[in-house]
Write a protein that holds these residues in place. Structure first.
Motif, PDB file in Angstrom:
ATOM      1  N   LEU A  12       5.689   3.315   9.726  1.00 36.74           N
ATOM      2  CA  LEU A  12       5.007   2.195   9.177  1.00 36.74           C
ATOM      3  C   LEU A  12       3.480   2.297   8.994  1.00 36.74           C
ATOM      4  CD1 LEU A  12       5.886  -0.600   8.011  1.00 36.74           C
ATOM      5  CD2 LEU A  12       5.061  -1.723  10.355  1.00 36.74           C
ATOM      6  N   ILE A  15       1.958  -2.973   5.032  1.00 36.41           N
ATOM      7  CA  ILE A  15       2.790  -4.030   4.278  1.00 36.41           C
ATOM      8  C   ILE A  15       2.527  -4.061   2.747  1.00 36.41           C
ATOM      9  CG2 ILE A  15       3.782  -5.303   6.283  1.00 36.41           C
ATOM     10  CD1 ILE A  15       1.903  -7.493   5.756  1.00 36.41           C
ATOM     11  N   GLU A  17       2.616  -6.646   0.970  1.00 34.54           N
ATOM     12  CA  GLU A  17       1.966  -7.782   0.619  1.00 34.54           C
ATOM     13  C   GLU A  17       0.315  -7.527   0.595  1.00 34.54           C
ATOM     14  OE1 GLU A  17       2.472 -11.033   3.251  1.00 34.54           O
ATOM     15  OE2 GLU A  17       4.494 -11.501   2.467  1.00 34.54           O
ATOM     16  N   GLU A  18      -0.103  -6.501   1.285  1.00 32.70           N
ATOM     17  CA  GLU A  18      -1.286  -6.412   1.290  1.00 32.70           C
ATOM     18  C   GLU A  18      -1.849  -5.137   0.640  1.00 32.70           C
ATOM     19  OE1 GLU A  18      -2.416  -6.165   5.500  1.00 32.70           O
ATOM     20  OE2 GLU A  18      -1.991  -8.160   6.000  1.00 32.70           O
ATOM     21  N   GLU A  27       7.912   2.158  -0.756  1.00 35.85           N
ATOM     22  CA  GLU A  27       8.229   0.765  -0.212  1.00 35.85           C
ATOM     23  C   GLU A  27       9.529   0.540   0.169  1.00 35.85           C
ATOM     24  OE1 GLU A  27       6.720  -2.256  -2.928  1.00 35.85           O
ATOM     25  OE2 GLU A  27       8.224  -3.587  -1.504  1.00 35.85           O
ATOM     26  N   GLY A  30       9.648  -4.379   1.599  1.00 34.89           N
ATOM     27  CA  GLY A  30       8.123  -5.055   1.991  1.00 34.89           C
ATOM     28  C   GLY A  30       7.270  -4.163   2.750  1.00 34.89           C
ATOM     29  N   LYS A  31       7.993  -3.243   3.345  1.00 38.69           N
ATOM     30  CA  LYS A  31       7.191  -2.256   4.457  1.00 38.69           C
ATOM     31  C   LYS A  31       6.754  -1.017   3.512  1.00 38.69           C
ATOM     32  CE  LYS A  31       9.800  -3.578   8.365  1.00 38.69           C
ATOM     33  NZ  LYS A  31      10.860  -3.195   9.326  1.00 38.69           N
TER      34      LYS A  31
END
Ligand code: ZN
Length: 187
Positions: A12, A15, A17-18, A27, A30-31
């Motif tokens: 990982l 994320i 989102e960032e 991706e 979401g990871k």
């Protein structure tokens, strides 16, 4: 922060989102996951995370070196290990990039009956080089052995529980030759 961190495929790195997935990153749910072995590069301006594949002068392996690798196959008396890295903080690829071997007699101090109880394919292990020519490795010692492992059924990371590893989902236990650095991220 992860910038400059050494990662293996499947690690990982951020994320979704960032950050956006750059080169060497994909991706999944979401990871952001590394797809190559290399070093994390974060572009804060573009909000993009990439993994720069290892390059440059290959590192030469010597007897006594500590190496990190991935178990690719477990047989009756040996485990095959694909080496990915030499020594802490060393980010060069190993020179032969090839297969190293752990013989059943070099797994732990105690007698080992079944190699399949010690290692499984995809385990990430830390080991010491016994012979640089034949790439024989040893995992004898408290800090050597498996440092990362996933449940073969649920495909999620196993957690350490006493002297065994346990799947948080199906609760199956695995004995294995575990490094005391298991799950800490310390190499
Ligand atoms: Zn499981």
């Amino acid at each position: 922060m992860n910038n400059g961190k050494f990662v293996l495929p499947g690690d990982l790195v951020g994320i979704a989102e960032e950050f956006l997935a750059g080169d060497g990153v994909y991706e999944e749910g979401g990871k952001l996951i590394a797809s190559v072995t290399g070093v994390v590069e974060i572009d804060e301006k573009a909000k993009r995370i990439s993994v720069r594949p290892l390059a440059g002068v290959p590192a030469k392996i010597k007897k006594g070196d500590f190496v990190v690798g991935r178990v690719t196959d477990v047989r009756e008396s040996i485990a095959l290990v694909e080496l990915s890295r030499v020594k802490p903080n060393e980010t060069r690829e190993v020179s032969n990039g090839g297969m190293a071997i752990i013989h059943i007699s070099n797994v732990r101090k105690e007698y080992v009956k079944d190699m399949n109880e010690e290692f499984s394919p995809l385990d990430i292990i830390k080991a010491r080089v016994l012979d640089e020519r034949t790439l024989q490795l040893s995992t004898v010692g408290r800090r050597l052995g498996v440092i990362k492992s996933i449940c073969p059924h649920c495909r999620i990371p196993l957690r350490r529980n006493g002297d065994a590893l346990e799947c948080p989902k199906c609760k199956k236990k695995f004995k294995k030759k575990i490094s005391e650095d298991y799950g800490t991220g310390v190499l």
